[in-house]
Scaffold this active site. Structure first.
Site: not given
Length: 396
Positions: A38, A270
Site C-alpha cells: 500500500k 526563512y
C-alpha cells in the site's frame, strides 16, 4: 551504479527486499505470506517491490485501496491479491473481474460486492474482517453473527466465496500489552463462529509485521507483513532491523546545489531561526517538504556530508534546506546522504523519525514522486526507474 547526475534519488535495493521477505518467512514457516505494498510500497514503488516479493516466495500481495490493487493487475501481477479499504461507490465490479480478494466489514459492503457480482457475471472472493479491538475498520463482535449469516447465504447462492477471516492488532509493537491477548481471544471466537456457521476460509490472519516478529501464536495461516519487508523495525524499542535479520531497503541522497563561505552571524533560511556562530561553509541540499522532507526536521534532521553527520540548519523549505559544514569544505555536486542502512555511517530512517517526533514508516512513505526511484537488484545492477502502477507519489 550509473553516474547519471540527479538532483536527488531514492535508491531501492530489491535484493535487500528479497532477503527481508525470506527472513520474515523463516519466522513463520508454516504460514503463507502477504507482502503489503500500500501507499506505493511505503514509498518504495509498488510494482517493483511486489515483483521482488513474489520472486522471494510471497504468495499474497496486499493493498489498502482497490485502485492500488487494480494498478498491480494492470502491470501484470496475476497472483493472489487482497485490498481492504473500501468506500461506497468503489470499483467493486472491476475488483471482482480482476479476481481481487475484497475485504468486507459490514452488510453495506457485502451488498455492494454481491451487486457487483451480478453485474460482472462471476463470483467474488471475499474476506470478512472482525474488529477485535483496534476500533478502525471491521465488523464489531455484536454484529458478527449477522454478517456471517449473510455471507454464508451469499456463498450458498453462488455469489461469493469467503476466502478469509482477518483482523488487525492495535498494540502488537508493544509485546506483553494486555490488548494483544484480548484481541487474540476475540479473533479465535470469531473464526470458530464463522466455521460453525459453515464457512471454510482458506486463510485466517491477524499478524502484522510486529506480530510476525514477536508473536508466533498469532501466525495462523498467513502473516501480513508491511514495514518490516522494507527493512524497518516495527518495534524499535524491542529490536533494530539487524536484530530481526532485516536490512533497510531505501537510501535517500541528493547532490549539493550550492557551497559557499559566509561570515559569522549570517542568517540561514526563512525566519533566521539559525545564524552562523562564526565564519563557516554552508551547503545547500536540494530537497524540501515538497519532496517529503518533514518541515519538523528544521534544526534537527541528520545528514551525512563529507563523511560526517550534519544537522539541518534553520528551516526546511519547500524545495531545499541548508547544512552548516563548520570548518569543512565541500564541492557543488558532492553527495548528501539523508538516510540509508547505516553501512557508511549515514543516518537511518529511524534516526530521522527520532529527530522529527514520528515513526520510520512515515519517513519513507512520505518521500514524494519528485524524487526518482532507482532500483538496484541482485548483483548490484541498476534497474530502470519505475513510474508504473502504484507510483502515486508515495506520500501517505
Amino acid at each position: 551504479m550509473s553516474e547519471t547526475p540527479m538532483r536527488a534519488r531514492a535508491v531501492v535495493d530489491l535484493a535487500a527486499l528479497r532477503d527481508n521477505v525470506r527472513a520474515l518467512r523463516a519466522r513463520a514457516p508454516r504460514a503463507q505470506m502477504m507482502v503489503v505494498v500500500k501507499a506505493n510500497a511505503y514509498g518504495h514503488g509498488a510494482v517493483p517491490c511486489a515483483r521482488a516479493a513474489r520472486e522471494a516466495g510471497a504468495e499474497w500481495i496486499g493493498t489498502a485501496l482497490p485502485q492500488e490493487a487494480l494498478a498491480l493487475r494492470a502491470a501484470g501481477d496475476t497472483g493472489r491479491l487482497m485490498c481492504w479499504l473500501w468506500t461506497p461507490g468503489g470499483p467493486w465490479r472491476e475488483a471482482v473481474e480482476a479476481d481481487v480478494d475484497v475485504s468486507v466489514s459490514g452488510l453495506w459492503a457485502l451488498e455492494a460486492v454481491t451487486a457487483a457480482v451480478r453485474a460482472a457475471g462471476r463470483p467474488a472472493r471475499v474476506q470478512l474482517k472482525i474488529d477485535t479491538g483496534l476500533g478502525r475498520n471491521g465488523c464489531t463482535p455484536g454484529d458478527w453473527e449477522q454478517l456471517v449469516t449473510a455471507a454464508r447465504a451469499a456463498e450458498q447462492a453462488g455469489l461469493i466465496k469467503v476466502t478469509g477471516v482477518w483482523s488487525h492488532f492495535a498494540c502488537a509493537d508493544e509485546p506483553g500489552h494486555p490488548s494483544i491477548r484480548a484481541q487474540l481471544a476475540v479473533f479465535q471466537d470469531a473464526v470458530r463462529y464463522a466455521e460453525h456457521a459453515g464457512l471454510t476460509p482458506e486463510v485466517r490472519h491477524i499478524a502484522n509485521s510486529p506480530a510476525t516478529l514477536t508473536l508466533p501464536e498469532a501466525h495462523f495461516d498467513l502473516i501480513r507483513t508491511g514495514v518490516a519487508v522494507y527493512g524497518i523495525s516495527p518495534s524499535p524499542e524491542v529490536g533494530t532491523p539487524e536484530d530481526f535479520g532485516l536490512r533497510p531497503v531505501m537510501t535517500l541522497t541528493a547532490s549539493l546545489a550550492s557551497v559557499k563561505r559566509v561570515p559569522g552571524g549570517h542568517g540561514v533560511s526563512y525566519g533566521h531561526t539559525y545564524a552562523t556562530p562564526g565564519e563557516t561553509t554552508l551547503a545547500l541540499v536540494p530537497l524540501g517538504y515538497a519532496d517529503g522532507i518533514p518541515r519538523a526536521a528544521s534544526g534537527t534532521g541528520p545528514v551525512l556530508v563529507g563523511g560526517k553527520w550534519r544537522t539541518v540548519a534553520g528551516r526546511v523549505a519547500m524545495d531545499q534546506f541548508v547544512v552548516d559544514l563548520g570548518g569543512d569544505g565541500a564541492e557543488v555536486g558532492d553527495e548528501a546522504v539523508l538516510f540509508g542502512p547505516g553501512d557508511r555511517g549515514e543516518p537511518t530512517a529511524e534516526d530521522w523519525a527520532r529527530a522529527t517526533g514520528t515513526i520510520a514508516y512515515e519517513v519513507v512513505t512520505r518521500i514524494s514522486s519528485r524524487v526518482p526511484r532507482v532500483y538496484v537488484g541482485e548483483g548490484g545492477e541498476e534497474l530502470p526507474e519505475s513510474h508504473d502502477a502504484g507510483d502515486t507519489g508515495g506520500s501517505g
